[in-house]
Design an enzyme around this catalytic site. Structure first.
Site, PDB file in Angstrom:
ATOM      1  N   HIS A   1      14.046 -36.708  16.724  1.00 39.13           N
ATOM      2  CA  HIS A   1      13.242 -36.508  18.021  1.00 39.13           C
ATOM      3  C   HIS A   1      11.802 -36.645  17.550  1.00 39.13           C
ATOM      4  CE1 HIS A   1      14.097 -32.541  16.202  1.00 39.13           C
ATOM      5  NE2 HIS A   1      12.916 -32.153  16.767  1.00 39.13           N
TER       6      HIS A   1
ATOM      7  N   HIS B   1       8.199 -35.040  18.925  1.00 40.68           N
ATOM      8  CA  HIS B   1       7.396 -34.230  19.837  1.00 40.68           C
ATOM      9  C   HIS B   1       6.071 -34.625  20.397  1.00 40.68           C
ATOM     10  CE1 HIS B   1       9.378 -30.241  18.247  1.00 40.68           C
ATOM     11  NE2 HIS B   1       9.472 -31.077  17.311  1.00 40.68           N
TER      12      HIS B   1
HETATM   13  P1  AMP Z   1      12.107 -29.563  15.472  1.00 41.77           P
HETATM   14  O1  AMP Z   1      11.945 -28.162  15.054  1.00 41.77           O
HETATM   15  O2  AMP Z   1      11.091 -30.396  14.983  1.00 41.77           O
HETATM   16  O3  AMP Z   1      13.569 -29.667  15.064  1.00 41.77           O
HETATM   17  O4  AMP Z   1      12.150 -29.366  17.177  1.00 41.77           O
HETATM   18  C1  AMP Z   1      13.307 -28.905  17.992  1.00 41.77           C
HETATM   19  C2  AMP Z   1      12.708 -28.745  19.403  1.00 41.77           C
HETATM   20  O5  AMP Z   1      13.773 -28.500  20.059  1.00 41.77           O
HETATM   21  C3  AMP Z   1      12.016 -27.251  19.423  1.00 41.77           C
HETATM   22  O6  AMP Z   1      10.643 -27.488  19.813  1.00 41.77           O
HETATM   23  C4  AMP Z   1      12.869 -26.393  20.522  1.00 41.77           C
HETATM   24  O7  AMP Z   1      12.119 -25.670  21.377  1.00 41.77           O
HETATM   25  C5  AMP Z   1      13.585 -27.593  21.206  1.00 41.77           C
HETATM   26  N1  AMP Z   1      14.855 -27.406  21.652  1.00 41.77           N
HETATM   27  C6  AMP Z   1      15.680 -26.634  21.217  1.00 41.77           C
HETATM   28  N2  AMP Z   1      16.756 -26.626  22.192  1.00 41.77           N
HETATM   29  C7  AMP Z   1      16.364 -27.445  23.384  1.00 41.77           C
HETATM   30  C8  AMP Z   1      16.769 -27.526  24.517  1.00 41.77           C
HETATM   31  N3  AMP Z   1      18.160 -27.108  25.027  1.00 41.77           N
HETATM   32  N4  AMP Z   1      16.213 -28.049  25.389  1.00 41.77           N
HETATM   33  C9  AMP Z   1      14.988 -28.775  25.171  1.00 41.77           C
HETATM   34  N5  AMP Z   1      14.367 -28.387  24.085  1.00 41.77           N
HETATM   35  C10 AMP Z   1      15.051 -27.826  23.007  1.00 41.77           C
END
Ligand code: AMP
Length: 138
Positions: free
Chosen positions: A98, A100
């Site tokens: 993913h 950001h």
């Molecule tokens: P990373 O630390 O790069 O793996 O980012 C994971 C991101 O996913 C974090 O910014 C979380 O806030 C986001 N996240 C986790 N679960 C959900 C969810 N159910 N819906 C939307 N965002 C999420």
């Protein structure tokens, strides 16, 4: 066990979706770093930059640009960070590729990724040569 994002793709878990096509999905981050923080994912579950196929990576990049353009139009931020974490050491918590997309405003403290450091130029050149040799040419 599917990743939480795979469960969003399948509809098992809700998300605030902003864009979807056959390969990618964009939705609001549940714990945003700033107003408008959006995630762009590939629908198929690839864990990271090492495993995602180039064509899928390209599709995610295209959707990322569409989201950035929409954020610019809607929120008029002063800047936008595009951040993508790979591995726990890099801050990755969801092991499903993913990106950001994080709108930024002058003076905010939403993201600070690194402290610039000085580097030995000879060591830098040696590393550049090593990386260059390691990159596979198409
Ligand atoms: P990373 O630390 O790069 O793996 O980012 C994971 C991101 O996913 C974090 O910014 C979380 O806030 C986001 N996240 C986790 N679960 C959900 C969810 N159910 N819906 C939307 N965002 C999420």
């Amino acid at each position: 066990m599917s990743s939480i994002f795979a469960r969003i793709v399948s509809g098992e878990i809700p998300a605030l979706k902003v864009f979807e096509d056959h390969e990618t999905l964009a939705f609001m981050d549940i714990s945003p770093a700033s107003r408008g923080h959006t995630l762009v994912i590939c629908k198929h579950e690839y864990p990271d930059i090492f495993s995602i196929p180039p064509t899928t990576l390209s599709a995610v990049s295209h959707t990322t640009q569409q989201v950035a353009l929409a954020l610019r139009d809607v929120l008029a931020p002063d800047g936008i960070n595009i951040i993508q974490n790979n591995g726990a050491a890099a801050g990755q918590t969801v092991f499903h590729y993913h990106v950001h997309v994080i709108p930024r405003w002058d003076g905010d403290a939403a993201v600070r990724l690194w402290q610039p450091q000085s580097a030995d130029q000879a060591a830098l050149r040696a590393l550049a040569d090593q990386l260059s040799a390691a990159i596979q040419q198409p």
